[in-house]
Motif scaffolding. Structure first.
Motif, PDB file in Angstrom:
ATOM      1  N   UNK A 186      45.079  35.972  47.747  1.00 31.22           N
ATOM      2  CA  UNK A 186      45.081  36.191  46.297  1.00 31.22           C
ATOM      3  C   UNK A 186      44.022  37.227  45.917  1.00 31.22           C
ATOM      4  N   UNK A 187      42.846  37.108  46.526  1.00 28.37           N
ATOM      5  CA  UNK A 187      41.775  38.066  46.230  1.00 28.37           C
ATOM      6  C   UNK A 187      42.174  39.477  46.659  1.00 28.37           C
ATOM      7  N   UNK A 188      42.859  39.587  47.806  1.00 23.60           N
ATOM      8  CA  UNK A 188      43.279  40.897  48.298  1.00 23.60           C
ATOM      9  C   UNK A 188      44.291  41.538  47.356  1.00 23.60           C
ATOM     10  N   UNK A 189      45.251  40.759  46.886  1.00 24.31           N
ATOM     11  CA  UNK A 189      46.238  41.302  45.948  1.00 24.31           C
ATOM     12  C   UNK A 189      45.551  41.762  44.657  1.00 24.31           C
ATOM     13  N   UNK A 190      44.628  40.941  44.186  1.00 24.08           N
ATOM     14  CA  UNK A 190      43.930  41.258  42.942  1.00 24.08           C
ATOM     15  C   UNK A 190      43.109  42.538  43.085  1.00 24.08           C
ATOM     16  N   UNK A 191      42.583  42.770  44.295  1.00 27.92           N
ATOM     17  CA  UNK A 191      41.761  43.957  44.531  1.00 27.92           C
ATOM     18  C   UNK A 191      42.597  45.214  44.745  1.00 27.92           C
ATOM     19  N   UNK A 192      43.915  45.072  44.908  1.00 26.10           N
ATOM     20  CA  UNK A 192      44.777  46.239  45.028  1.00 26.10           C
ATOM     21  C   UNK A 192      45.453  46.436  46.371  1.00 26.10           C
ATOM     22  N   UNK A 193      45.387  45.449  47.268  1.00 19.88           N
ATOM     23  CA  UNK A 193      46.040  45.573  48.573  1.00 19.88           C
ATOM     24  C   UNK A 193      47.555  45.510  48.414  1.00 19.88           C
ATOM     25  N   UNK A 194      48.265  46.373  49.162  1.00 22.33           N
ATOM     26  CA  UNK A 194      49.729  46.316  49.163  1.00 22.33           C
ATOM     27  C   UNK A 194      50.218  45.180  50.055  1.00 22.33           C
ATOM     28  N   UNK A 195      49.571  45.037  51.208  1.00 22.64           N
ATOM     29  CA  UNK A 195      49.868  43.948  52.134  1.00 22.64           C
ATOM     30  C   UNK A 195      48.541  43.429  52.671  1.00 22.64           C
ATOM     31  N   UNK A 196      48.567  42.190  53.172  1.00 16.72           N
ATOM     32  CA  UNK A 196      47.337  41.635  53.735  1.00 16.72           C
ATOM     33  C   UNK A 196      47.674  40.440  54.606  1.00 16.72           C
ATOM     34  N   UNK A 197      46.801  40.188  55.570  1.00 13.35           N
ATOM     35  CA  UNK A 197      46.842  38.907  56.261  1.00 13.35           C
ATOM     36  C   UNK A 197      45.420  38.376  56.363  1.00 13.35           C
ATOM     37  N   UNK A 198      45.314  37.064  56.463  1.00  7.13           N
ATOM     38  CA  UNK A 198      44.010  36.405  56.468  1.00  7.13           C
ATOM     39  C   UNK A 198      43.985  35.337  57.554  1.00  7.13           C
ATOM     40  N   UNK A 250      32.423  31.105  49.840  1.00  2.89           N
ATOM     41  CA  UNK A 250      32.350  30.947  48.392  1.00  2.89           C
ATOM     42  C   UNK A 250      33.310  31.913  47.711  1.00  2.89           C
ATOM     43  N   UNK A 251      33.673  31.590  46.480  1.00  2.00           N
ATOM     44  CA  UNK A 251      34.614  32.427  45.736  1.00  2.00           C
ATOM     45  C   UNK A 251      34.078  33.853  45.593  1.00  2.00           C
ATOM     46  N   UNK A 252      32.787  33.968  45.316  1.00  2.00           N
ATOM     47  CA  UNK A 252      32.198  35.292  45.136  1.00  2.00           C
ATOM     48  C   UNK A 252      32.283  36.113  46.421  1.00  2.00           C
ATOM     49  N   UNK A 253      32.029  35.461  47.559  1.00  2.00           N
ATOM     50  CA  UNK A 253      32.086  36.173  48.840  1.00  2.00           C
ATOM     51  C   UNK A 253      33.498  36.632  49.147  1.00  2.00           C
ATOM     52  N   UNK A 254      34.489  35.767  48.926  1.00  2.00           N
ATOM     53  CA  UNK A 254      35.877  36.150  49.213  1.00  2.00           C
ATOM     54  C   UNK A 254      36.322  37.296  48.326  1.00  2.00           C
ATOM     55  N   UNK A 255      35.923  37.275  47.049  1.00  2.00           N
ATOM     56  CA  UNK A 255      36.262  38.386  46.152  1.00  2.00           C
ATOM     57  C   UNK A 255      35.607  39.680  46.628  1.00  2.00           C
ATOM     58  N   UNK A 256      34.346  39.581  47.047  1.00  2.00           N
ATOM     59  CA  UNK A 256      33.642  40.769  47.531  1.00  2.00           C
ATOM     60  C   UNK A 256      34.270  41.289  48.821  1.00  2.00           C
ATOM     61  N   UNK A 257      34.694  40.380  49.705  1.00  2.00           N
ATOM     62  CA  UNK A 257      35.380  40.789  50.929  1.00  2.00           C
ATOM     63  C   UNK A 257      36.619  41.605  50.613  1.00  2.00           C
ATOM     64  N   UNK A 258      37.418  41.090  49.683  1.00  2.00           N
ATOM     65  CA  UNK A 258      38.672  41.765  49.346  1.00  2.00           C
ATOM     66  C   UNK A 258      38.401  43.150  48.761  1.00  2.00           C
ATOM     67  N   UNK A 259      37.435  43.254  47.858  1.00  2.00           N
ATOM     68  CA  UNK A 259      37.128  44.545  47.247  1.00  2.00           C
ATOM     69  C   UNK A 259      36.611  45.536  48.298  1.00  2.00           C
ATOM     70  N   UNK A 260      35.768  45.037  49.203  1.00  2.00           N
ATOM     71  CA  UNK A 260      35.224  45.902  50.252  1.00  2.00           C
ATOM     72  C   UNK A 260      36.336  46.368  51.194  1.00  2.00           C
ATOM     73  N   UNK A 261      37.229  45.447  51.571  1.00  2.00           N
ATOM     74  CA  UNK A 261      38.312  45.801  52.485  1.00  2.00           C
ATOM     75  C   UNK A 261      39.232  46.852  51.868  1.00  2.00           C
ATOM     76  N   UNK A 262      39.560  46.694  50.608  1.00  2.00           N
ATOM     77  CA  UNK A 262      40.426  47.659  49.938  1.00  2.00           C
ATOM     78  C   UNK A 262      39.739  49.024  49.849  1.00  2.00           C
ATOM     79  N   UNK A 263      38.469  49.039  49.541  1.00  2.00           N
ATOM     80  CA  UNK A 263      37.736  50.309  49.467  1.00  2.00           C
ATOM     81  C   UNK A 263      37.699  50.988  50.840  1.00  2.00           C
ATOM     82  N   UNK A 264      37.486  50.203  51.899  1.00  2.00           N
ATOM     83  CA  UNK A 264      37.469  50.768  53.249  1.00  2.00           C
ATOM     84  C   UNK A 264      38.836  51.309  53.641  1.00  2.00           C
ATOM     85  N   UNK A 265      39.888  50.551  53.300  1.00  2.00           N
ATOM     86  CA  UNK A 265      41.236  50.978  53.671  1.00  2.00           C
ATOM     87  C   UNK A 265      41.604  52.299  53.020  1.00  2.00           C
TER      88      UNK A 265
END
Length: 447
Positions: free
Chosen positions: A14-26, A73-88
């Motif tokens: 959910x965090x990945x989609x919200x951050x802008x990922x087209x596809x993701x796996x966790x 934590x919720x904050x960490x997962x959100x930050x992970x998703x944002x960081x991953x999208x920026x890196x991608x």
């Protein structure tokens, strides 16, 4: 209350989609381990560890990035998703990366049939200490053994994988082990050897005293080691090290290696690579075996397959990306960690066993080297040229004559594998079932 792993992966997606990922796996992994070490008849170390790790892979326009964390934590997962999208968004485009099509993913499996986890409770530290002390005491029954390092260990690990293509699944594993290292001699004449046993189910473990005695027997057999003669001789790989020889074949047929064009077997598909009566089989669905798995690291259903059939190399080991690059189908061999994207890897393998014992092969080889330990390696991935440090026993007249060390064995893997003669001593509980292997005409550099 401990959060279920499937909820963790859902939160990440959910965090990945919200951050802008087209596809993701966790992937989420939870593990517990306990170990007890005994040395000089005293408790040396007692350690218990618990951990939770999560990993996220996001894909945007043929680009991918992976991030991981041990905080959920919720904050960490959100930050992970944002960081991953920026890196991608900054990653290079790779047209071969991407999730499986929904039609490819595993839909159902019988995890209970694989028997991957012992349902009994976590053992008390005292039970593991008892195992370690029993192994130590048995090894010290010989007065020539002056020191033993023994351990008892247990672990349990759970994982869950989910992806935006609809896949979601997980399973757990457990392990119970006993090990011992025995020392004899002194100074430059000191020798050591070991024995260890690991099983999924504690009830399947052999007696700890048997492990300790075997470690002592092996160490005592090393007394008086010296260099063997130099020359060209047959070499018998003991069952303890024979799987390492087959691992070079597995590396050479790995799809990532083939896609780079760096394998000595890159032109060997459909050609003989083993004697015609030998096959090399992967079976990820073997019950009660530590590396079994119902699906791979991309959610594809695993299956039994022949890597080599009747001596002929039948295919590469592929995940989705390498399969796309080679214009083939995935063999459902993706493996992944929380911090790395999928890559090809095998699980359980088995080489066709022979009909004779190791002792029969010792007699058959006449004069040569029985290898029980390997160290270091120099393998040319392009040519298959092979060189490794070794220790073991010198054989003369078909009988073990004396222990040897400080020697090197060398040859070419293509020629070595084509000359294999297997024994019948592969241990059935191991993930990689490879018996002792006799190889003709290797160069031994010794005295």
């Amino acid at each position: 209350m401990t959060e279920p792993l499937d909820r963790l992966t859902d939160r990440l997606l959910r965090a990945a989609r919200h951050a802008g990922a087209e596809e993701a796996d966790a992937i989420a992994v939870r593990g517990t381990s306990l170990s007890i070490d005994i040395r000089e008849r005293a408790l040396e170390q007692a350690e218990r560890a618990e951990s939770v790790e999560v990993g996220l892979r996001v894909l945007i326009g043929g680009r991918q990035a992976c991030v991981s964390a041990s905080d959920v934590s919720e904050a960490t997962l959100d930050a992970m998703a944002e960081r991953a999208v920026a890196m991608a968004r900054e990653a290079p485009v790779d047209p071969n990366v991407g999730l499986a099509d929904p039609s490819q993913i595993a839909q159902a499996w019988d995890i209970a049939a694989l028997e991957l986890s012992d349902p009994s409770d976590e053992p008390a530290p005292s039970a593991l200490e008892e195992d370690a002390r029993a192994a130590e005491a048995a090894a010290l029954e010989s007065e020539a053994i002056f020191q033993v390092e023994a351990s008892g260990a247990w672990s349990r690990r759970e994982m869950h994988l989910a992806a935006t293509n609809g896949f979601s699944g997980g399973y757990g594993r457990s392990s119970r082990s006993i090990s011992a290292v025995a020392f004899t001699g002194s100074g430059t004449q000191m020798e050591r050897d070991w024995a260890a046993e690991t099983r999924i189910f504690a009830a399947d473990l052999p007696a700890a005293s048997d492990v300790g005695r075997l470690a002592a027997e092996r160490a005592l057999a090393r007394v008086g080691s010296r260099k063997p003669p130099t020359g060209r001789f047959p070499v018998l790989y003991d069952e303890r090290v024979a799987a390492s020889l087959m691992s070079h074949l597995l590396s050479a047929v790995n799809g990532a290696t083939i896609a780079r064009g760096g394998s000595w077997l890159r032109e060997a598909l459909g050609q003989p690579v083993l004697p015609e009566h030998l096959s090399y089989i992967e079976d990820p669905l073997r019950p009660r075996t530590g590396s079994s798995r119902p699906f791979d690291g991309e959610g594809l259903p695993t299956r039994r397959r022949a890597i080599v059939e009747n001596g002929i190399l039948t295919g590469w080991t592929l995940d989705l990306a390498t399969a796309r690059k080679l214009k083939m189908d995935s063999t459902a061999n993706a493996a992944r960690s929380t911090s790395q994207p999928p890559s090809p890897s095998v699980s359980n393998t088995e080489l066709t066993p022979g009909t004779v014992s190791r002792a029969d092969l010792v007699a058959q080889m006449g004069t040569g080297l029985l290898v029980t330990s390997l160290m270091g390696s120099s393998i040319n991935g392009n040519t298959g040229d092979y060189s490794r440090g070794a220790a073991g026993f010198w054989v003369e007249g078909g009988e073990i004559s004396y222990p040897v060390n400080e020697c090197t064995i060398a040859g070419n893997l293509r020629e070595m594998l084509r000359s294999l003669v297997p024994a019948n001593d592969a241990r059935p509980h191991l993930s990689n079932r490879v018996p002792s292997l006799l190889v003709e005409g290797l160069t031994i550099a010794g005295a």
